[in-house]
Design an enzyme around this catalytic site. Structure first.
Site, PDB file in Angstrom:
ATOM      1  N   ARG A  39       0.812  -1.420   0.284  1.00 38.07           N
ATOM      2  CA  ARG A  39       0.008  -0.442  -0.325  1.00 38.07           C
ATOM      3  C   ARG A  39       1.002   0.865  -0.002  1.00 38.07           C
ATOM      4  O   ARG A  39       1.797   1.227   1.102  1.00 38.07           O
ATOM      5  CB  ARG A  39      -0.877   0.229   1.475  1.00 38.07           C
ATOM      6  CG  ARG A  39      -1.809   1.362   1.225  1.00 38.07           C
ATOM      7  CD  ARG A  39      -2.910   0.941   2.573  1.00 38.07           C
ATOM      8  NE  ARG A  39      -3.944   1.480   2.630  1.00 38.07           N
ATOM      9  CZ  ARG A  39      -3.986   2.609   3.984  1.00 38.07           C
ATOM     10  NH1 ARG A  39      -2.796   3.218   4.105  1.00 38.07           N
ATOM     11  NH2 ARG A  39      -4.943   3.914   3.113  1.00 38.07           N
ATOM     12  N   SER A 108     -12.480  -3.817   1.580  1.00 44.18           N
ATOM     13  CA  SER A 108     -13.004  -2.647   2.099  1.00 44.18           C
ATOM     14  C   SER A 108     -14.696  -3.138   2.801  1.00 44.18           C
ATOM     15  O   SER A 108     -14.329  -2.252   2.499  1.00 44.18           O
ATOM     16  CB  SER A 108     -12.126  -1.167   2.465  1.00 44.18           C
ATOM     17  OG  SER A 108     -10.499  -1.646   2.743  1.00 44.18           O
ATOM     18  N   LYS A 137      -4.040   5.704   8.961  1.00 43.18           N
ATOM     19  CA  LYS A 137      -5.090   5.881   7.438  1.00 43.18           C
ATOM     20  C   LYS A 137      -5.658   7.436   8.088  1.00 43.18           C
ATOM     21  O   LYS A 137      -6.596   7.424   9.242  1.00 43.18           O
ATOM     22  CB  LYS A 137      -5.787   4.663   7.298  1.00 43.18           C
ATOM     23  CG  LYS A 137      -6.543   5.457   6.209  1.00 43.18           C
ATOM     24  CD  LYS A 137      -7.993   3.924   6.282  1.00 43.18           C
ATOM     25  CE  LYS A 137      -9.144   4.218   4.637  1.00 43.18           C
ATOM     26  NZ  LYS A 137      -8.366   3.378   3.377  1.00 43.18           N
TER      27      LYS A 137
HETATM   28  N1  TZP Z   1      -7.563   0.255   6.420  1.00 45.10           N
HETATM   29  C1  TZP Z   1      -8.602   0.821   7.857  1.00 45.10           C
HETATM   30  S1  TZP Z   1      -7.546   1.222   8.836  1.00 45.10           S
HETATM   31  C2  TZP Z   1      -6.448   1.203   7.828  1.00 45.10           C
HETATM   32  C3  TZP Z   1      -6.435   1.201   7.201  1.00 45.10           C
HETATM   33  C4  TZP Z   1      -5.515   0.493   5.450  1.00 45.10           C
HETATM   34  C5  TZP Z   1      -4.695   1.538   8.654  1.00 45.10           C
HETATM   35  C6  TZP Z   1      -4.249   0.535   9.549  1.00 45.10           C
HETATM   36  O1  TZP Z   1      -3.393   0.959  10.322  1.00 45.10           O
HETATM   37  P1  TZP Z   1      -2.213   0.722  11.581  1.00 45.10           P
HETATM   38  O2  TZP Z   1      -1.444   1.051  12.317  1.00 45.10           O
HETATM   39  O3  TZP Z   1      -2.674  -1.317  11.664  1.00 45.10           O
HETATM   40  O4  TZP Z   1      -3.868   0.906  12.532  1.00 45.10           O
END
Ligand code: TZP
Ligand code: MG
Length: 204
Positions: A39, A108, A137
């Site tokens: 990503r 998602s 995010k």
């Molecule tokens: N999609 C929903 S939350 C997220 C993504 C890509 C980020 C999750 O990152 P982390 O650091 O595991 O909370």
């Protein structure tokens, strides 16, 4: 091979830079990561294809699939094993048609409306979340908590990973909510020892 969703790593260019992208992923796989998603919101398609090819080579023989976030063209061009798309990243049917039947395709999902509208025949798994608020995010949807996660998993026609603010200490609750496993960024990427950080998810 059946898709093993027990620990799903999502990479982040800044957090993974601490040890290097490939080094972080290889260490995390040694620690038990079973799926890797590349990503990178900033990279060009060409840069991402190059990263994906390097990751594919590093993962050769591990049995761990490489999935590309968002970009269908990169998934097709790079020889990755699949694609993960969000609700606004284009059409599941078009992605499946371009990728072919053997590719892994994930979506998602943040709520029950999205769950009710999806086409399970064209998808392999879902990413449900965020479970908790996270700074990894931007502009994420309202957090589900474990009760909200369990309700979504119960209504899901497909196997699911849970994402958003998850740490090793949450692994058991994620599984008890019915998800196959956690999907994480910062709990592995950017940690002092990504292998140990991954292994900690299997501690109990
Ligand atoms: N999609 C929903 S939350 C997220 C993504 C890509 C980020 C999750 O990152 P982390 O650091 O595991 O909370
Ligand atoms: Mg997306």
């Amino acid at each position: 091979m059946p898709l093993d969703l027990s620990l799903y790593l999502v990479t982040d260019p800044e957090l993974c830079a601490r040890h290097g992208l490939v080094e972080t992923v290889v260490a995390a796989v040694r620690g038990g990561v079973s799926v890797v998603q590349l990503r990178d919101k900033q990279a060009s398609d060409g840069e991402m294809i190059d990263q994906a090819r390097r990751l594919k080579a590093a993962l050769a023989g591990s049995g761990v699939p490489l999935i590309i976030n968002d970009r269908l063209a990169v998934a097709v061009e790079s020889g990755a094993d699949g694609l993960h798309i969000g609700q606004d990243d284009g059409d599941v049917a078009a992605a499946r048609a371009a990728l072919g039947e053997n590719a892994i395709l994930g979506l998602s999902v943040q709520n029950h409306d999205q769950l009710a509208r999806l086409d399970p025949a064209r998808l392999d798994y879902l990413g449900l979340g965020p479970v908790f608020a996270t700074s990894t995010k931007r502009d994420h949807a309202r957090p589900l908590g474990f009760d909200g996660l369990a309700a979504l998993v119960a209504a899901s026609p497909l196997p699911a990973v849970a994402i958003g603010g998850l740490k090793a200490k949450h692994a058991r609750a994620v599984r008890e909510a019915g998800a196959r496993g956690p999907a994480v960024v910062s709990a592995i990427c950017g940690q002092p020892d990504p292998e140990a950080a991954a292994r900690a998810f299997f501690a109990d």
